[in-house]
Each structure stands twice: as C-alpha cells, then as structure tokens.
Design a protein around this motif. Structure first.
Motif, PDB file in Angstrom:
ATOM      1  N   HIS A 128       0.836  -1.218   0.000  1.00 39.47           N
ATOM      2  CA  HIS A 128       0.000   0.000   0.000  1.00 39.47           C
ATOM      3  C   HIS A 128       0.864   1.260   0.000  1.00 39.47           C
ATOM      4  CE1 HIS A 128       0.372   0.955   4.265  1.00 39.47           C
ATOM      5  NE2 HIS A 128       0.049  -0.291   4.562  1.00 39.47           N
ATOM      6  N   ASP A 129       0.200   2.409  -0.250  1.00 34.36           N
ATOM      7  CA  ASP A 129       0.980   3.626  -0.470  1.00 34.36           C
ATOM      8  C   ASP A 129       1.516   4.264   0.812  1.00 34.36           C
ATOM      9  OD1 ASP A 129      -1.332   4.830   0.440  1.00 34.36           O
ATOM     10  OD2 ASP A 129      -2.007   5.432  -1.562  1.00 34.36           O
ATOM     11  N   GLY A 130       1.252   3.641   1.956  1.00 35.77           N
ATOM     12  CA  GLY A 130       1.828   4.116   3.216  1.00 35.77           C
ATOM     13  C   GLY A 130       3.349   4.009   3.249  1.00 35.77           C
ATOM     14  N   ALA A 175      -4.188  -2.300  -6.280  1.00 34.16           N
ATOM     15  CA  ALA A 175      -5.581  -1.898  -6.041  1.00 34.16           C
ATOM     16  C   ALA A 175      -5.631  -0.596  -5.246  1.00 34.16           C
ATOM     17  CB  ALA A 175      -6.334  -3.010  -5.313  1.00 34.16           C
ATOM     18  N   ASP A 176      -4.701  -0.423  -4.307  1.00 35.06           N
ATOM     19  CA  ASP A 176      -4.637   0.817  -3.526  1.00 35.06           C
ATOM     20  C   ASP A 176      -4.335   2.000  -4.450  1.00 35.06           C
ATOM     21  OD1 ASP A 176      -4.862   2.198  -1.120  1.00 35.06           O
ATOM     22  OD2 ASP A 176      -2.758   1.936  -0.588  1.00 35.06           O
ATOM     23  N   ILE A 177      -3.482   1.780  -5.450  1.00 33.87           N
ATOM     24  CA  ILE A 177      -3.159   2.845  -6.412  1.00 33.87           C
ATOM     25  C   ILE A 177      -4.378   3.148  -7.284  1.00 33.87           C
ATOM     26  CG2 ILE A 177      -1.715   3.463  -8.396  1.00 33.87           C
ATOM     27  CD1 ILE A 177       0.398   1.457  -7.152  1.00 33.87           C
ATOM     28  N   GLU A 255     -13.976   4.943  -0.963  1.00 33.54           N
ATOM     29  CA  GLU A 255     -13.502   3.546  -1.046  1.00 33.54           C
ATOM     30  C   GLU A 255     -12.630   3.186   0.159  1.00 33.54           C
ATOM     31  OE1 GLU A 255     -12.188   6.099  -2.698  1.00 33.54           O
ATOM     32  OE2 GLU A 255     -10.273   5.862  -1.668  1.00 33.54           O
ATOM     33  N   HIS A 256     -11.882   4.188   0.698  1.00 31.80           N
ATOM     34  CA  HIS A 256     -11.088   3.935   1.901  1.00 31.80           C
ATOM     35  C   HIS A 256     -11.986   3.869   3.139  1.00 31.80           C
ATOM     36  CE1 HIS A 256      -7.395   4.085  -0.305  1.00 31.80           C
ATOM     37  NE2 HIS A 256      -6.672   3.943   0.800  1.00 31.80           N
ATOM     38  N   LYS A 257     -13.039   4.682   3.131  1.00 33.75           N
ATOM     39  CA  LYS A 257     -14.005   4.599   4.243  1.00 33.75           C
ATOM     40  C   LYS A 257     -14.640   3.202   4.269  1.00 33.75           C
ATOM     41  CE  LYS A 257     -15.390   9.475   4.355  1.00 33.75           C
ATOM     42  NZ  LYS A 257     -16.500  10.366   4.738  1.00 33.75           N
ATOM     43  N   LYS A 275      -9.655  -4.335  -0.193  1.00 38.31           N
ATOM     44  CA  LYS A 275     -10.958  -3.773   0.196  1.00 38.31           C
ATOM     45  C   LYS A 275     -11.187  -2.435  -0.516  1.00 38.31           C
ATOM     46  CE  LYS A 275      -9.849  -4.788   4.570  1.00 38.31           C
ATOM     47  NZ  LYS A 275      -9.862  -5.090   6.004  1.00 38.31           N
ATOM     48  N   CYS A 276     -10.119  -1.641  -0.646  1.00 39.56           N
ATOM     49  CA  CYS A 276     -10.243  -0.357  -1.353  1.00 39.56           C
ATOM     50  C   CYS A 276     -10.591  -0.604  -2.823  1.00 39.56           C
ATOM     51  CB  CYS A 276      -8.947   0.440  -1.265  1.00 39.56           C
ATOM     52  SG  CYS A 276      -8.573   0.987   0.406  1.00 39.56           S
ATOM     53  N   GLY A 277     -10.011  -1.662  -3.412  1.00 40.12           N
ATOM     54  CA  GLY A 277     -10.283  -1.976  -4.818  1.00 40.12           C
ATOM     55  C   GLY A 277     -11.748  -2.299  -5.046  1.00 40.12           C
TER      56      GLY A 277
HETATM   57 ZN   LIG Z   1      -4.727   3.106   0.969  1.00 38.60          ZN
END
Ligand SMILES: [Zn+2]
Length: 354
Positions: A128-130, A175-177, A255-257, A275-277
């Motif tokens: 993920h982008d973190g 998917a996060d991207i 989508e993040h919520k 899940k974000c995807g």
């Molecule tokens: Zn994310």
C-alpha cells in the motif's frame, strides 16, 4: 530590499517530501550510503518483524552495525501499546529505519514522529501507499485511527526483495493505487459542492498514477522485479501526491471509508488495498465512472473484485457501505449524496450479478 506583501494574499504552505528515493535491484546494499548522505546521526533503531528480519532486516542491521550503534526492535503487530514501546526505544537513538510491510512502517512512522526523529522506509512488500506517505493507520478498539505524521526522509525499495513477497501483497498495492481514481472524484465533488480547497497538482498526480496502473494491468505478473519496479514507483508517486496535498485526500475517499468500515465489521477479511479496490468499483459506479474498467483491471492484476472474493457476504458489504458513510464525516464523499439501505442493497446486487 523591501519585502512585497500583496494585500489579500495570505496563502502559505509547508510540504514535507522524502529526500532520497532509491528503487531498484539490490538497492538494499546502499542503505549505509543513504544514512551517511542524510547525516542522520550516530545511532539507529531498526524496526522490523520476525519474518522481515530474515528477508531483509538482518542484512540491514549487519550493514549498519559497521558504522552506527544499532538497536533492533521487533514489531509483530501494530497497536498503540506497540508504538509506545517503539517510542521508548526510539528515544535512545538518533534515527529509525523501518524494514517490513505496512504495519511495521506505520509503527516506525508514528514512533519517529512522536519522538521527533527521522525515519527511512525500507518496504519488503508493495502492499500500500503508506510506504511513502505521511499517513499512518493504527487499529484501536474504537476502530482504525488515521494519523497524519511525517513522510519518510528516504525510501529504499529493493525490487528483488519486493518481487519475492507473496503476489497477493503486490496486487493489493496495485488496487490501492487504482483506488486513487475514486478518491480524486470524491475530492472534486467536495470541491464543487462544498468549496473544499483542491490541489490540482496533487489530484492530477494521483489520478495519472491510478490510470497508469490500469493501463499497465497486463504487465503485473507475480515475482518479477520489473513489476515490483513499476508498482513501487507508482506507490511513491501516490505518496508524493499526498505530501503535496498535505493530507491523504488525493488517495483516500469513500472507497477507503468502505475499507475502514470492513476493518471494523469483518476484521481479518481482505487486505487494505483489496478492500479499497472492491470499494472503488462501487464508488465509480455511483460517480457514473468507468467501474467496469476498474473491475477488469483488478481482475487482470489478480485482486478481488467482489465481496465474495474478499471473504464476506453481500449483506456485510451493504453494512460496510452504510457504516462507511458515517466514518470521518468531515471528509465529504459520494456516500454523502443520499445512500440509503435500499440503494446500497440494490447497488451490491446489481454490480455483482452482472
Ligand atoms: Zn490506501
């Protein structure tokens, strides 16, 4: 010289960005040079996990031990208590190096911020982008806490190490991207409807990163350094977009919520990006966007596209959507446009029966 101050102009902004970014084959070996280049001090805390210690952490510890007083901290999970322990260790050193996945990097990120030390991000997976951002997510009994801290002062992403991680992690990162597409649409909606300030640079960078990932979905293959290279660079770009914005807004919307809601009601099901995807397919439909394009890209990458593939049933997905609409209400999204139980149910039915 007299400083000119125009009447009515009072904007100012503080952007924090990573300084050294190394992505590529065997860049792990360059960590000592990066530390030297940045003049971070004489003692270091390597935050890693049991498995990531074997994969890369051990090598980092032994390389740094030649020039620095080196301590090791094993963070097996992320929690306020674990972060507290990491902070106590961090106070004994000049800077931190985080070697691991998202949880380990977030632990070091928060601990370094709270103790006013710099940290270097050494991701062992592109999940993920973190890995490149100032945002951290900390689970608490009341739900996930999203914290805005500081970005890493450097990122050292070894494509060999990342390519060796399970493909599922990389697919989740993709998917996060891709979910940036949904986040930017929410941001634009909030800008138009609520007058929320928007950064065109940040939103454009975030969106082109998502579109790049969708365009190149065919090239995402398991255990290949070329793929790790492409995805890691995209994750860094996504992190930079957040740094420009000074918040996670360019990469985190409805989508993040939805993902955070599922963290609460279906803990342990699906990875963050997965899940974000799935959330992005739903929100793109609501925005009138190309949700089929998102779904097809996720399929090619090997990421889940349905609640079933996430390991949850349709009823849980409906609950997740309804709960998502109540999370972080100050961040306006498409879910604030009148989502009802009936509309959520028919939405899930329709999207996933096609
Ligand atoms: Zn994310």
């Amino acid at each position: 010289m007299q400083v000119l101050r125009n009447k009515g102009f009072d904007k100012s902004k503080w952007m924090q960005l990573p300084r050294d970014v190394l992505v590529g084959h065997d860049v792990l070996g360059q960590i000592p040079q990066v530390c030297e280049d940045l003049s971070l001090g004489e003692s270091v805390l390597v935050v890693t996990g049991k498995r990531t210690l074997e994969v890369a952490g051990g090598r980092v510890v032994s390389m740094l031990s030649d020039s620095y007083t080196t301590r090791t901290f094993l963070a097996e999970e992320i929690s306020p208590a674990m972060i507290g322990k990491a902070e106590a260790e961090a106070r004994e050193v000049d800077f931190l190096v985080a070697v691991g996945g998202g949880k380990i990097i977030d632990t070091a990120k928060v601990a370094s911020f709270n103790t006013d030390r710099q940290f270097i991000s050494v991701p062992t997976a592109a999940s993920h982008d973190g890995i490149a951002s100032a945002s951290a997510s900390v689970p608490t009994p009341e739900g996930n806490l999203s914290l805005q801290t500081q970005p890493p002062v450097a990122i050292v992403a070894d494509t060999g190490v990342i390519a060796s991680a399970p493909h599922r992690l990389l697919a989740s990162g993709c998917a996060d991207i891709i979910s940036n597409e949904s986040a930017v649409l929410d941001w634009e909606l909030s800008h138009r409807l609520k007058g929320e300030p928007i950064s065109e640079y940040a939103s454009t960078l975030s969106r082109i990163t998502a579109q790049f990932m969708m365009r190149n979905a065919d090239l995402v293959k398991p255990n290949r350094e070329e793929t790790a290279w492409m995805v890691t660079k995209a994750l860094v770009a996504s992190g930079v977009a957040m740094s420009i914005a000074g918040s996670s807004r360019p990469a985190s919307g409805a989508e993040h919520k939805f993902s955070h809601a599922l963290d609460r009601i279906a803990p342990g099901k699906g990875l963050h990006g997965e899940k974000c995807g799935v959330g992005t397919i739903i929100t793109l439909f609501l925005h009138g966007g190309d949700w089929r394009g998102i779904r097809d890209s996720l399929r090619k990458i090997g990421a889940p596209t349905t609640p079933t593939e996430l390991g949850i049933d349709d009823a849980t997905a409906v609950e997740g959507l309804l709960l998502a609409a109540t999370i972080r209400p100050e961040r306006f999204t498409i879910l604030d446009m009148g989502l009802s139980r009936e509309s959520a149910e028919s939405l899930i039915r329709m999207l996933y029966k096609e």
